[in-house]
Design a protein around this motif. Structure first.
Motif, PDB file in Angstrom:
ATOM      1  N   LYS A 126       8.431  75.571  89.385  1.00 48.71           N
ATOM      2  CA  LYS A 126       7.864  76.445  88.360  1.00 48.71           C
ATOM      3  C   LYS A 126       6.433  76.798  88.734  1.00 48.71           C
ATOM      4  O   LYS A 126       5.810  76.126  89.575  1.00 48.71           O
ATOM      5  CB  LYS A 126       7.918  75.751  86.998  1.00 48.71           C
ATOM      6  N   PRO A 127       5.860  77.841  88.101  1.00 49.27           N
ATOM      7  CA  PRO A 127       4.529  78.317  88.505  1.00 49.27           C
ATOM      8  C   PRO A 127       3.449  77.242  88.518  1.00 49.27           C
ATOM      9  O   PRO A 127       2.604  77.239  89.401  1.00 49.27           O
ATOM     10  CB  PRO A 127       4.224  79.410  87.466  1.00 49.27           C
ATOM     11  N   PHE A 128       3.436  76.321  87.548  1.00 44.99           N
ATOM     12  CA  PHE A 128       2.361  75.339  87.474  1.00 44.99           C
ATOM     13  C   PHE A 128       2.874  73.910  87.676  1.00 44.99           C
ATOM     14  O   PHE A 128       2.450  72.980  87.015  1.00 44.99           O
ATOM     15  CB  PHE A 128       1.603  75.482  86.153  1.00 44.99           C
ATOM     16  N   ASP A 129       3.801  73.781  88.620  1.00 45.72           N
ATOM     17  CA  ASP A 129       4.242  72.461  89.073  1.00 45.72           C
ATOM     18  C   ASP A 129       3.396  72.036  90.270  1.00 45.72           C
ATOM     19  O   ASP A 129       2.864  72.871  91.013  1.00 45.72           O
ATOM     20  CB  ASP A 129       5.710  72.492  89.489  1.00 45.72           C
ATOM     21  N   VAL A 130       3.315  70.739  90.500  1.00 48.61           N
ATOM     22  CA  VAL A 130       2.557  70.204  91.629  1.00 48.61           C
ATOM     23  C   VAL A 130       3.177  68.883  92.048  1.00 48.61           C
ATOM     24  O   VAL A 130       3.792  68.188  91.226  1.00 48.61           O
ATOM     25  CB  VAL A 130       1.063  70.011  91.256  1.00 48.61           C
ATOM     26  N   VAL A 131       3.083  68.557  93.336  1.00 43.95           N
ATOM     27  CA  VAL A 131       3.459  67.225  93.821  1.00 43.95           C
ATOM     28  C   VAL A 131       2.206  66.581  94.405  1.00 43.95           C
ATOM     29  O   VAL A 131       1.267  67.269  94.822  1.00 43.95           O
ATOM     30  CB  VAL A 131       4.584  67.286  94.882  1.00 43.95           C
ATOM     31  N   ILE A 132       2.192  65.258  94.419  1.00 42.08           N
ATOM     32  CA  ILE A 132       1.031  64.509  94.894  1.00 42.08           C
ATOM     33  C   ILE A 132       1.510  63.368  95.777  1.00 42.08           C
ATOM     34  O   ILE A 132       2.662  62.924  95.659  1.00 42.08           O
ATOM     35  CB  ILE A 132       0.210  63.987  93.687  1.00 42.08           C
ATOM     36  N   ASP A 133       0.664  62.914  96.675  1.00 41.52           N
ATOM     37  CA  ASP A 133       1.104  61.879  97.615  1.00 41.52           C
ATOM     38  C   ASP A 133       1.251  60.527  96.920  1.00 41.52           C
ATOM     39  O   ASP A 133       0.574  60.223  95.943  1.00 41.52           O
ATOM     40  CB  ASP A 133       0.130  61.771  98.793  1.00 41.52           C
ATOM     41  N   VAL A 134       2.153  59.696  97.470  1.00 38.44           N
ATOM     42  CA  VAL A 134       2.507  58.411  96.873  1.00 38.44           C
ATOM     43  C   VAL A 134       1.292  57.490  96.763  1.00 38.44           C
ATOM     44  O   VAL A 134       1.081  56.822  95.753  1.00 38.44           O
ATOM     45  CB  VAL A 134       3.620  57.733  97.696  1.00 38.44           C
ATOM     46  N   LYS A 135       0.484  57.452  97.801  1.00 38.37           N
ATOM     47  CA  LYS A 135      -0.646  56.530  97.833  1.00 38.37           C
ATOM     48  C   LYS A 135      -1.607  56.815  96.682  1.00 38.37           C
ATOM     49  O   LYS A 135      -2.051  55.917  95.972  1.00 38.37           O
ATOM     50  CB  LYS A 135      -1.356  56.657  99.182  1.00 38.37           C
ATOM     51  N   THR A 136      -1.928  58.097  96.514  1.00 39.44           N
ATOM     52  CA  THR A 136      -2.830  58.480  95.425  1.00 39.44           C
ATOM     53  C   THR A 136      -2.185  58.211  94.071  1.00 39.44           C
ATOM     54  O   THR A 136      -2.849  57.748  93.132  1.00 39.44           O
ATOM     55  CB  THR A 136      -3.207  59.966  95.548  1.00 39.44           C
ATOM     56  N   ALA A 137      -0.882  58.522  93.956  1.00 41.47           N
ATOM     57  CA  ALA A 137      -0.197  58.313  92.684  1.00 41.47           C
ATOM     58  C   ALA A 137      -0.210  56.840  92.275  1.00 41.47           C
ATOM     59  O   ALA A 137      -0.479  56.504  91.107  1.00 41.47           O
ATOM     60  CB  ALA A 137       1.238  58.817  92.785  1.00 41.47           C
ATOM     61  N   GLN A 138       0.058  55.957  93.245  1.00 37.97           N
ATOM     62  CA  GLN A 138       0.017  54.523  92.929  1.00 37.97           C
ATOM     63  C   GLN A 138      -1.391  54.072  92.579  1.00 37.97           C
ATOM     64  O   GLN A 138      -1.590  53.251  91.683  1.00 37.97           O
ATOM     65  CB  GLN A 138       0.549  53.729  94.130  1.00 37.97           C
ATOM     66  N   HIS A 139      -2.362  54.615  93.279  1.00 41.30           N
ATOM     67  CA  HIS A 139      -3.759  54.248  93.037  1.00 41.30           C
ATOM     68  C   HIS A 139      -4.227  54.675  91.649  1.00 41.30           C
ATOM     69  O   HIS A 139      -4.983  53.964  90.985  1.00 41.30           O
ATOM     70  CB  HIS A 139      -4.630  54.888  94.118  1.00 41.30           C
TER      71      HIS A 139
END
Length: 824
Positions: A126-139
């Protein structure tokens, strides 16, 4: 004679086990070295080249300017292009984990070119979807479904996005320090300035398209569309160029790997030739007897060549298979380490073909020389013992002259190549000089062993006999020592070269990244954290080696630094020693230290007491602000100006722990987490790449050690076997079984010890000069001698020599004197 050759292989197979092992391990060394090159390139492609590993072509701007929409459309519409990806990227901040975070946002690529790998969830749809890296997400405690507000320089002040998935963290050292976010064009349009352009292009080509022609055609189309200096490269060319950029503009990695292949070929030739020469020399009388019975010279040589061909090819097949197994094990082990998960195995056809050809040809060539020597004289003369080469006969004098010329000439070329930082020249000089040393080995090794034999005098008759045997049969002593000399020299060369290179790498990293982590203190005011107390708290954190506070003591009167920073900080000599990685960077009183590319000349500084002018020194790094030695400015710190905290972390700290430290340091100082910067993550990532390379080199080192041990075991075993009658005569004259075993053991230890000492000394010199020739253009190469490792090599060599004599000595001791004297 074919029957004779087959009979030799089946009847006397034990003779060929040793030579087969030597050939197998030599081929294993060569094949593994070639696999190192391919695996290293593949590993670098999975780390430095991770973002474009699926692309056939990568386009970047020579001058760093972004590409326009017109240039992108012109390139993407080229007939040869199947899929294309125009990358847009922007740095953003967002609130998460209790503070403001910093990240790099890029647009998602088409599926064939997307380098990110989904770990959980899904890519943006969708227009305002985003994914982020695992390391940052866990942090930061994020998961699919979390929402973030991204802040950038674009038209939308707060772009609210939803996390739809987590991707595997990047292995690229240039991107590992920031959070990695991937979104669609709508998010980029919201947070990025309009007209920012595209930072790079990636293409996959249609099947059958010529890469070179496609590069030229796409380049012309982009230039016609207004692109200034587009550079098109394959993914591997881009990786190589990036590595060259990190090593002073030279592709040192490729040179180093080619040097390893060259050393492997040289060592394989020497070890196989030496071992096979001993084997065939033992059969000189047997071959001469065949000639007396009517066999021609060509038939004798042909039978030996058949034996060599069969042994060489079979051993080569086993060697290639062993190399694949070794490299698979090393890479599999490396991938289990969190910081080295990018390690990749590659087995190029060249490694298999080169291994099979080299092993077979080397064995045949090694057998040809002694076989020719055995048939070069009359059969009856060959049945008599041959004179050894000494300085008293013509053979010895010719060998001495050739050896001295090779040593002096090769040494001169080696030193020249090291001074001029030319590894191919240094490699040639080192090879020639070492061959010269081997040519002279028969002339000096027996004498050195005899001198060392004085140490065995307390052992009584066995010790004295062992010392005498060294000079009584110089050829046998030299052949035994040469096998170990080759191996120990190579091992010591690699150990010294690796230690010296690692020191040079560390020095270069320290010069480029002198400070691990840096953070400003909070602006003084009610409720702010006391900086001195915060520094004490930071210093007590797990993984922190030292933390110091730098007060702000002035402002540069002109924008002399490349990033526009004008605040000047003060640090004492003791604090600089505690936190700075670069041992040479120690502030001197009265000098201002400015980051790289700063303005040269005196620096005008505004202080609390008025203007001051100090001499400026521009450093080779941008990763530090301007600073002076404490006491250079006596007016004290500037009011209402935050100071700075510098932190040094332990060498073993992982990238994950560095991210946690950034959060803890920010909390201790009461500042946003994004303000805690530094090169600790980049340093950890670069070190992990270096560790992978050195791990593979260590595997090659293990092979070299085994080659050396097999070589010395071959020559010692064969020399003991050919002395059956001699040993039996000693027994008949009153030597006991224990004394016979002791004599052979002492002789083996003396020869192995002398070869190990000489090899370690030569290896240290070759290793240091080789490191200088490889890295002298990008770092200060300081000789580093791994004393403990060399001591271990010496111990292993002596023990190997001792063990190599055990089985033959037991066989000789159990044989009755009468039976032994009757042996033909």
């Amino acid at each position: 004679m074919l029957r004779v050759a087959i009979s030799q292989l089946t009847t006397h197979y034990r003779r060929f086990v040793a030579i087969g092992l030597a050939v197998m391990l030599s081929v294993m060394f060569l094949a593994a070295t070639l696999m190192v090159g391919a695996s290293t390139n593949a590993s670098l492609g999975a780390s430095i080249g991770e973002a474009y590993r699926h692309a056939d072509l990568v386009a970047t701007s020579k001058n760093g300017e972004p590409f326009s929409q017109a240039a992108v459309e012109a390139a993407s519409s080229s007939p040869a292009v199947q899929d294309s990806y125009a990358e847009r990227s922007s740095y953003v901040t967002f609130e998460a984990g209790g503070g403001e975070q910093f990240g790099r946002l890029r647009n998602a690529a088409p599926t064939p070119l997307e380098g990110a790998v989904i770990s959980s969830g899904s890519m943006p749809s969708k227009p305002f979807d985003v994914v982020i890296d695992v390391k940052t997400a866990q942090h930061l405690g994020l998961a699919p479904g979390s929402t973030l507000e991204l802040h950038g320089s674009g038209p939308v002040k707060n772009a609210k996005v939803t996390v739809t998935g987590l991707v595997q963290s990047t292995n690229d050292p240039f991107s590992a320090s920031a959070a990695q976010l991937i979104a669609g064009p709508s998010v980029l349009n919201a947070v990025q300035d309009s007209g920012a352009g595209f930072s790079g292009l990636q293409f996959t080509l249609k099947p059958g398209e010529d890469v070179s022609a496609a590069k030229d055609y796409i380049t012309h189309r982009m230039e016609a569309a207004g692109a200034d200096g587009p550079v098109l490269q394959t993914a591997q060319e881009k990786v190589t160029a990036t590595v060259a950029m990190l090593s002073a503009g030279q592709d040192q990695l490729t040179i180093v790997l080619l040097a390893f292949a060259g050393v492997a070929i040289l060592v394989s030739t020497l070890v196989v030739a030496n071992t096979f020469s001993v084997l065939v020399a033992q059969r000189t009388r047997e071959l001469a007897l065949l000639r007396c019975l009517g066999a021609g010279r060509a038939q004798i040589r042909g039978s030996v060549m058949v034996e060599a061909l069969v042994v060489g090819f079979a051993s080569s097949v086993l060697g290639v298979a062993a190399a694949v197994g070794l490299m698979s094990g090393l890479v599999a082990w490396a991938r289990t380490q969190p910081e080295q998960s990018f390690a990749t195995l590659a087995v190029p056809p060249s490694a298999v073909i080169a291994g099979l050809l080299a092993g077979t040809l080397l064995t045949v060539m090694a057998a040809l020389v002694p076989a020719k020597a055995a048939t070069a004289v009359a059969p009856l003369a060959a049945l008599r013992p041959a004179d050894d080469a000494t300085v008293r006969n013509r053979r010895g004098k010719v060998r001495l002259v050739l050896g001295v010329v090779a040593v002096l000439g090769g040494a001169a070329v080696l030193v020249f190549g090291s001074v001029k930082v030319s590894l191919p020249v240094a490699l040639l000089g080192g090879a020639v000089s070492f061959v010269g040393i081997l040519l002279c080995a028969t002339l000096f090794i027996p004498t050195v062993v005899a001198w060392a034999g004085r140490l065995a005098a307390p052992a009584g008759v066995p010790g004295k006999l062992a010392a005498v045997n060294a000079t009584r049969n110089p050829a046998r002593t030299s052949a035994t020592a040469a096998a170990l000399l080759i191996g120990v020299t190579l091992v010591s060369l690699m150990m010294t070269g690796a230690a010296t290179s690692r020191q040079a790498f560390n020095s270069t990293l320290a010069e480029t990244y002198p400070v691990d982590l840096a953070a400003p203190t909070a602006v003084s005011g009610p409720g702010t954290v006391d900086p001195a107390q915060a520094v004490k708290r930071i210093a007590s954190l797990e993984g922190v080696r030292a933390a110091v506070l730098l007060p702000a003591v002035g402002q540069l009167a002109d924008a002399s630094t490349p990033d526009g920073g004008t605040t000047l900080y003060a640090i004492s000599g003791a604090d600089a020693s505690a936190v700075l990685r670069d041992d040479k960077l120690r502030p001197a009183s009265g000098t201002v230290y400015l980051p790289e590319d700063s303005r040269e000349g005196p620096a005008n500084i505004t202080t609390a007491a008025g203007p001051v002018t100090l001499d400026a020194k521009v450093l080779k790094t941008r990763h530090v602000p301007a600073f002076v030695a404490s006491g250079s400015i006596t007016s004290g710190s500037l009011p209402d100006t935050p100071g700075m905290v510098w932190v040094k972390v332990d060498d073993a700290v992982s990238g994950d722990r560095v991210q946690a430290l950034q959060k803890e340091i920010a909390a201790a100082l009461g500042v946003p987490e994004r303000t805690v910067s530094g090169a600790a993550i980049e340093r950890a990532t670069f070190n992990s790449i270096i560790d992978v390379l050195l791990l593979v080199v260590t595997g090659l080192l293990g092979i070299a050690v085994v080659i050396a041990l097999i070589g010395v075991a071959n020559t010692l075993s064969l020399s003991v076997l050919e002395r059956t009658r001699e040993n039996s005569l000693l027994r008949a004259l009153g030597l006991t079984k224990g004394q016979l075993r002791g004599m052979l053991a002492i002789e083996a230890v003396l020869v192995a010890g002398v070869a190990a000492v000489l090899g370690a000394g030569l290896g240290c010199v070759y290793g240091w000069l080789g490191a200088q020739a490889t890295l002298g253009g990008m770092a200060d190469v300081v000789p580093t001698v791994p004393w403990l490792q060399l001591a271990a090599v010496f111990g292993v060599a002596v023990i190997a020599g001792l063990l190599a004599s055990v089985v033959p000595a037991r066989r000789a001791a159990r044989l009755s004197p009468v039976e032994g004297l009757a042996t033909a």
